[in-house]
Design a protein around this motif. Sequence first.
Motif, PDB file in Angstrom:
ATOM      1  N   ARG A   1       1.090   0.041 -12.094  1.00 31.81           N
ATOM      2  CA  ARG A   1       0.797   0.326 -10.684  1.00 31.81           C
ATOM      3  C   ARG A   1       0.310  -0.913  -9.945  1.00 31.81           C
ATOM      4  O   ARG A   1       0.493  -1.049  -8.729  1.00 31.81           O
ATOM      5  N   ALA A   2      -0.325  -1.843 -10.665  1.00 33.91           N
ATOM      6  CA  ALA A   2      -0.859  -3.053 -10.038  1.00 33.91           C
ATOM      7  C   ALA A   2       0.151  -4.212 -10.072  1.00 33.91           C
ATOM      8  O   ALA A   2      -0.124  -5.307  -9.586  1.00 33.91           O
ATOM      9  N   GLY A   3       1.312  -3.963 -10.673  1.00 33.74           N
ATOM     10  CA  GLY A   3       2.327  -5.008 -10.742  1.00 33.74           C
ATOM     11  C   GLY A   3       2.273  -5.840 -12.010  1.00 33.74           C
ATOM     12  O   GLY A   3       3.013  -6.816 -12.154  1.00 33.74           O
ATOM     13  N   GLY A   4       1.390  -5.452 -12.934  1.00 33.31           N
ATOM     14  CA  GLY A   4       1.289  -6.183 -14.202  1.00 33.31           C
ATOM     15  C   GLY A   4       2.352  -5.739 -15.195  1.00 33.31           C
ATOM     16  O   GLY A   4       2.807  -4.598 -15.151  1.00 33.31           O
TER      17      GLY A   4
ATOM     18  N   PRO B   1       0.821  -1.221   0.000  1.00 29.70           N
ATOM     19  CA  PRO B   1       0.000   0.000   0.000  1.00 29.70           C
ATOM     20  C   PRO B   1       0.857   1.275   0.000  1.00 29.70           C
ATOM     21  O   PRO B   1       0.452   2.286  -0.573  1.00 29.70           O
ATOM     22  N   ASP B   2       2.033   1.219   0.617  1.00 32.04           N
ATOM     23  CA  ASP B   2       2.934   2.381   0.620  1.00 32.04           C
ATOM     24  C   ASP B   2       3.386   2.748  -0.795  1.00 32.04           C
ATOM     25  O   ASP B   2       3.496   3.926  -1.128  1.00 32.04           O
TER      26      ASP B   2
ATOM     27  N   LEU C   1       2.609   6.151  -2.755  1.00 36.41           N
ATOM     28  CA  LEU C   1       3.709   6.918  -3.352  1.00 36.41           C
ATOM     29  C   LEU C   1       3.383   7.261  -4.810  1.00 36.41           C
ATOM     30  O   LEU C   1       3.548   8.411  -5.236  1.00 36.41           O
ATOM     31  N   VAL C   2       2.917   6.258  -5.580  1.00 36.01           N
ATOM     32  CA  VAL C   2       2.582   6.483  -6.996  1.00 36.01           C
ATOM     33  C   VAL C   2       1.490   7.548  -7.107  1.00 36.01           C
ATOM     34  O   VAL C   2       1.591   8.474  -7.923  1.00 36.01           O
TER      35      VAL C   2
END
Length: 169
Positions: free
Chosen positions: A115-118, A25-26, A30-31
Amino acid sequence: MIRSILKYGDRVVHDRAEPVGAFTPDIDRLVGDMIETMYAAPGVGLAAPQVGVPLRIFVVDISIGRDPTGLVVMINPEFVEQDGMQLEEEGCLSVPGFNATVVRPSRVILKGLDRAGGEQRHEGTGLLARAFQHEMDHLDGMLFVDRLRGIKRDVIVRRIRKLSRAGKW
Ligand code: NI
């Protein structure tokens, strides 16, 4: 939350940033803050080291919010391709008040995580290619000033030192 933008001379903007290890979540916060800070500045790009976080994250939007599809969030980006050459004026939120002509590739393909890691891939030409390359430099602790040579670089560095001594930087 709008974060303050560090300037030339601040250690973090001159150091190499580390890859993001986990999508906490950090990191998401940040993003979000980086996007808000970039639009507020306003600027066409912002890298995490510029807000004091030594991680390999940048945000770019050459439309500065006008085009809803214009926002690119890149985490742990890598170059896939770079070609051509362009010579244009460039500035940086960490070097306010200064501009210089910088040589950059005219086309860049990057891959990285969103942003979601994709996984994602982005191609940029013209200004977008320039913005990608500029932000990639930030992740390696390099500012546009470091891409200049000789007298052009010396003039900017000397002026920054002078402003710094006067407490105006
Ligand atoms: Ni910059």
